[in-house]
Enzyme design. Structure first.
Site, PDB file in Angstrom:
ATOM      1  N   HIS A   1      26.447  -3.189  -6.708  1.00  0.00           N
ATOM      2  CA  HIS A   1      26.922  -2.205  -5.747  1.00  0.00           C
ATOM      3  C   HIS A   1      26.784  -0.857  -6.456  1.00  0.00           C
ATOM      4  CE1 HIS A   1      29.521  -5.646  -4.131  1.00  0.00           C
ATOM      5  NE2 HIS A   1      28.636  -5.359  -3.198  1.00  0.00           N
TER       6      HIS A   1
ATOM      7  N   ASP B   1      29.511  -0.468  -8.853  1.00  0.00           N
ATOM      8  CA  ASP B   1      29.483  -1.342 -10.044  1.00  0.00           C
ATOM      9  C   ASP B   1      28.731  -0.597 -11.146  1.00  0.00           C
ATOM     10  OD1 ASP B   1      30.639  -3.618  -8.762  1.00  0.00           O
ATOM     11  OD2 ASP B   1      28.674  -4.186  -7.957  1.00  0.00           O
TER      12      ASP B   1
HETATM   13  C1  GLO Z   1      29.423 -10.337   1.952  1.00  0.00           C
HETATM   14  C2  GLO Z   1      28.103 -10.025   1.417  1.00  0.00           C
HETATM   15  C3  GLO Z   1      28.177  -9.213   0.150  1.00  0.00           C
HETATM   16  C4  GLO Z   1      26.874  -8.515  -0.110  1.00  0.00           C
HETATM   17  C5  GLO Z   1      26.960  -7.575  -1.270  1.00  0.00           C
HETATM   18  C6  GLO Z   1      25.662  -6.831  -1.498  1.00  0.00           C
HETATM   19  O1  GLO Z   1      29.613 -11.179   2.769  1.00  0.00           O
HETATM   20  O2  GLO Z   1      27.376 -11.195   1.240  1.00  0.00           O
HETATM   21  O3  GLO Z   1      28.539 -10.022  -0.936  1.00  0.00           O
HETATM   22  O4  GLO Z   1      25.857  -9.424  -0.324  1.00  0.00           O
HETATM   23  O5  GLO Z   1      27.990  -6.678  -1.039  1.00  0.00           O
HETATM   24  O6  GLO Z   1      25.507  -5.867  -0.525  1.00  0.00           O
END
Ligand code: GLO
Ligand code: MG
Length: 345
Positions: free
Chosen positions: A50, A53
């Protein structure tokens, strides 16, 4: 890289403290650096990020500060022999995006979302990846009458176009999901995500990421969702995991619920040489009951089951399969697959 040429990734949120909507964390937090140190040991080569992150607290920083922190993160990655797979804008936590980000009824929220996503693009560039994943977490509604779906669709298009224009090389992979946190999301399936991408100003730079649990929650088969995107050369990422029925998004270890459904995802990926296209990304959570020191086994399990299923797919008697298809003896084909999955021929 493993012997088949696959490379694996996960996001730091996959090592988590076990909080759920009904209870607090049950494991102490691992620092980001501790998480990073576990990647190679577990067999992973790449990190999914993210934006925050990579650059914590970025809303309070200037664009130049954000770039400089992202460069420091890239150095950290390089020190561990890791690369960034993608960066995703985390648009669902800020108080202003309570009713959505790109599709909020509040124009200030929409403007914030686009600006924040431009910073995400800057971070991706500094981390050395050309891929942004956009999970449209709050782009939907709790109440159908509270938003206008046509306006929302155009707002999503405008937002993606703005990012494409802002960054000339970035590729955007849309990650569809039918619900959670919203009651109903505007981009629930691969078909919706692809349609949106094809309608943007630069369709060559927009693709999709398929998450198994999201497909299952939409009542669809993940391997068909994978295949549909592969048919258009638009599958730029996957979030493999599993899901037990239509309930909250479980992010179970890959193959832990339905081995045959997992086998078919691996089969379609492997038959189409996915190792040459993208990384095998996971989006899995350890069970809440798992003790702290054992809370990375879901990652180990998912990676190794994937590799075992590659072997299962490659050792399938394809001639026999073709013969049974020609004879239209699908009951025998069913028997062949089940036995092969059980290691019996
Ligand atoms: C939630 C999503 C989340 C995304 C992550 C990347 O249900 O799967 O985990 O994959 O935030 O954007
Ligand atoms: Mg995901």
């Amino acid at each position: 890289m493993d012997k088949y040429g696959y490379r694996f990734s996960f996001g730091p949120w996959n090592i988590h403290e076990g909080a759920d909507p009904f209870g607090p964390p049950v494991r102490p937090a691992r620092s980001f650096d501790e998480k990073l140190a576990s990647y190679k040991t577990l067999g992973f080569d790449a990190v999914q990020f993210h934006d925050d992150d990579a650059v914590p607290g970025l809303d309070a920083l200037s664009p130049a500060q954000i770039r400089s922190e992202a460069r420091a993160m890239r150095q950290k990655l390089e020190n561990q022999g890791l690369v960034a797979e993608f960066v995703a804008p985390r648009l669902w936590e800020h108080p202003i995006t309570v009713d959505g980000a790109f599709t909020s009824n509040d124009p200030q929220a929409r403007a914030y979302a686009i600006e924040r996503t431009k910073r995400t693009a800057d971070i991706a560039e500094e981390l050395g990846t050309d891929l942004m994943v956009v999970w449209l977490a709050r782009e939907g509604s709790y109440l159908r009458e509270s938003k206008n779906v046509l306006d929302a669709t155009h707002q999503l298009l405008e937002a993606i176009n703005a990012i494409l224009e802002y960054h000339p090389r970035l590729r955007i992979a849309i990650e569809p999901k039918p619900n959670e946190p919203m009651d109903l999301a505007y981009i629930p399936t691969m078909g919706h995500a692809l349609a949106l991408g094809f309608q943007t100003s630069q369709p060559d730079r927009v693709g999709v990421l398929m998450e198994s649990a999201h497909s299952i929650l939409a009542g669809l088969d993940p391997s068909d969702e994978i295949g549909f995107a592969l048919a258009f050369r638009k599958l730029w990422g996957v979030h493999l995991n599993d899901q037990n029925g239509l309930k909250f998004d479980e992010d179970r270890s890959f193959a832990s619920v339905d081995l045959r459904r997992a086998f078919n995802q691996v089969r379609v990926l492997d038959e189409n040489r996915y190792w040459e296209i993208g990384l095998v990304g996971l989006d899995v959570k350890a069970m809440r009951t798992q003790p702290f020191e054992l809370a990375t086994k879901h990652l180990r399990n998912s990676l190794h089951i994937f590799l075992q299923l590659v072997e299962v797919s490659r050792t399938l008697d394809r001639l026999k399969v073709q013969q049974l298809i020609a004879e239209r003896d699908y009951e025998e084909l069913d028997w062949l697959i089940l036995n092969h999955l059980m290691g019996k021929g």
